[in-house]
Design a protein around this motif. Structure first.
Motif, PDB file in Angstrom:
ATOM      1  N   UNK A  80       6.904  33.924  68.387  1.00  0.00           N
ATOM      2  CA  UNK A  80       8.237  34.427  68.115  1.00  0.00           C
ATOM      3  C   UNK A  80       8.427  35.667  68.862  1.00  0.00           C
ATOM      4  N   UNK A  81       9.364  35.812  69.719  1.00  0.00           N
ATOM      5  CA  UNK A  81       9.866  37.327  70.177  1.00  0.00           C
ATOM      6  C   UNK A  81      11.369  37.371  69.881  1.00  0.00           C
ATOM      7  N   UNK A  82      11.813  38.442  70.143  1.00  0.00           N
ATOM      8  CA  UNK A  82      13.429  38.744  70.153  1.00  0.00           C
ATOM      9  C   UNK A  82      13.723  39.789  71.085  1.00  0.00           C
ATOM     10  N   UNK A  83      15.150  39.835  71.171  1.00  0.00           N
ATOM     11  CA  UNK A  83      15.512  40.890  72.204  1.00  0.00           C
ATOM     12  C   UNK A  83      15.776  42.191  72.099  1.00  0.00           C
ATOM     13  N   UNK A  90      14.262  41.666  61.850  1.00  0.00           N
ATOM     14  CA  UNK A  90      15.053  40.852  61.026  1.00  0.00           C
ATOM     15  C   UNK A  90      14.178  39.474  60.974  1.00  0.00           C
ATOM     16  N   UNK A  91      13.762  38.726  62.268  1.00  0.00           N
ATOM     17  CA  UNK A  91      13.014  37.606  62.048  1.00  0.00           C
ATOM     18  C   UNK A  91      11.935  37.460  61.084  1.00  0.00           C
ATOM     19  N   UNK A 115       8.403  22.823  63.701  1.00  0.00           N
ATOM     20  CA  UNK A 115       9.678  22.643  64.491  1.00  0.00           C
ATOM     21  C   UNK A 115      11.001  23.123  63.808  1.00  0.00           C
ATOM     22  N   UNK A 116      10.899  22.923  62.415  1.00  0.00           N
ATOM     23  CA  UNK A 116      12.031  23.501  61.613  1.00  0.00           C
ATOM     24  C   UNK A 116      12.147  25.111  61.808  1.00  0.00           C
ATOM     25  N   UNK A 117      11.138  25.808  61.788  1.00  0.00           N
ATOM     26  CA  UNK A 117      10.911  27.288  61.544  1.00  0.00           C
ATOM     27  C   UNK A 117      11.418  27.558  63.263  1.00  0.00           C
ATOM     28  N   UNK A 118      10.971  26.942  64.156  1.00  0.00           N
ATOM     29  CA  UNK A 118      11.341  27.213  65.646  1.00  0.00           C
ATOM     30  C   UNK A 118      12.792  27.100  65.896  1.00  0.00           C
ATOM     31  N   UNK A 123      17.890  29.818  66.083  1.00  0.00           N
ATOM     32  CA  UNK A 123      19.330  30.105  65.620  1.00  0.00           C
ATOM     33  C   UNK A 123      19.677  31.565  65.256  1.00  0.00           C
ATOM     34  N   UNK A 124      18.583  32.246  65.114  1.00  0.00           N
ATOM     35  CA  UNK A 124      18.842  33.661  64.634  1.00  0.00           C
ATOM     36  C   UNK A 124      18.850  34.525  65.811  1.00  0.00           C
TER      37      UNK A 124
END
Length: 169
Positions: A80-83, A90-91, A115-118, A123-124
């Motif tokens: 998991x990565x974020x911009x 937050x993630x 897959x649900x957490x993905x 979505x976030x």
């Protein structure tokens, strides 16, 4: 059957002959007692005083002093990565709120594939890509560096009633 009753942590210099290795996923690296077989065929009983997390590079000490190395097996995970750093924090909060094991790196988080957490992560605004690698999640606030997974029971000398004014069907 030969028993392994002690662990030499990876950070400690090993004094002894490494005769085999066991390749274990995250779940199997959290044990107290379990029959094991190394990739070279060495059969032994892991017999520790308490449940302990075995880390990649640790060595299990057999009764005769020989050693079996622990290797973390690759597992199917989500990377998991974020911009931004704020978005990643937050993630991490949302993942932690679900009480699932997570490995936190400087710019990514890894969790067991789900897959649900993905979809939640996407979505976030984050990315969640499947990867295959060893999983080394955080031990938790009370683990002292190593999760030990036992319940803390506190006997108060009285029972706690769980009576309800309604029936559970």
């Amino acid at each position: 059957m030969t028993r392994a009753t002690r662990i030499v942590r990876a950070a400690v210099p090993v004094a002894g002959e490494i005769i085999d290795r066991v390749v274990l996923d995250h779940g199997d690296r959290h044990r107290r007692r379990m029959a094991m077989r190394g990739v070279g065929g060495t059969a032994f009983l892991l017999d520790l005083p308490e449940a302990t997390v075995l880390d990649d590079g640790d060595a299990l000490v057999l009764e005769d002093g020989r050693l079996v190395e622990v290797e973390a097996a690759p597992e199917r995970l989500l990377e998991i990565r974020a911009p931004s750093e704020h978005a990643l924090r937050r993630l991490i909060w949302h993942i932690g709120n679900r009480h699932i094991p997570a490995e936190i790196g400087p710019d990514a988080v890894w969790i067991a594939y789900d897959h649900v957490l993905a979809e939640m992560v996407r979505g976030l605004g984050g990315s969640a890509e499947p990867v295959e690698r060893p999983f080394r999640p955080e031990g938790g606030a009370y683990a002292g560096g190593h999760a030990h997974g036992h319940a803390h029971s506190h006997d108060h000398g009285h029972s706690h009633s769980h009576a309800h004014p309604h029936a559970h069907e």
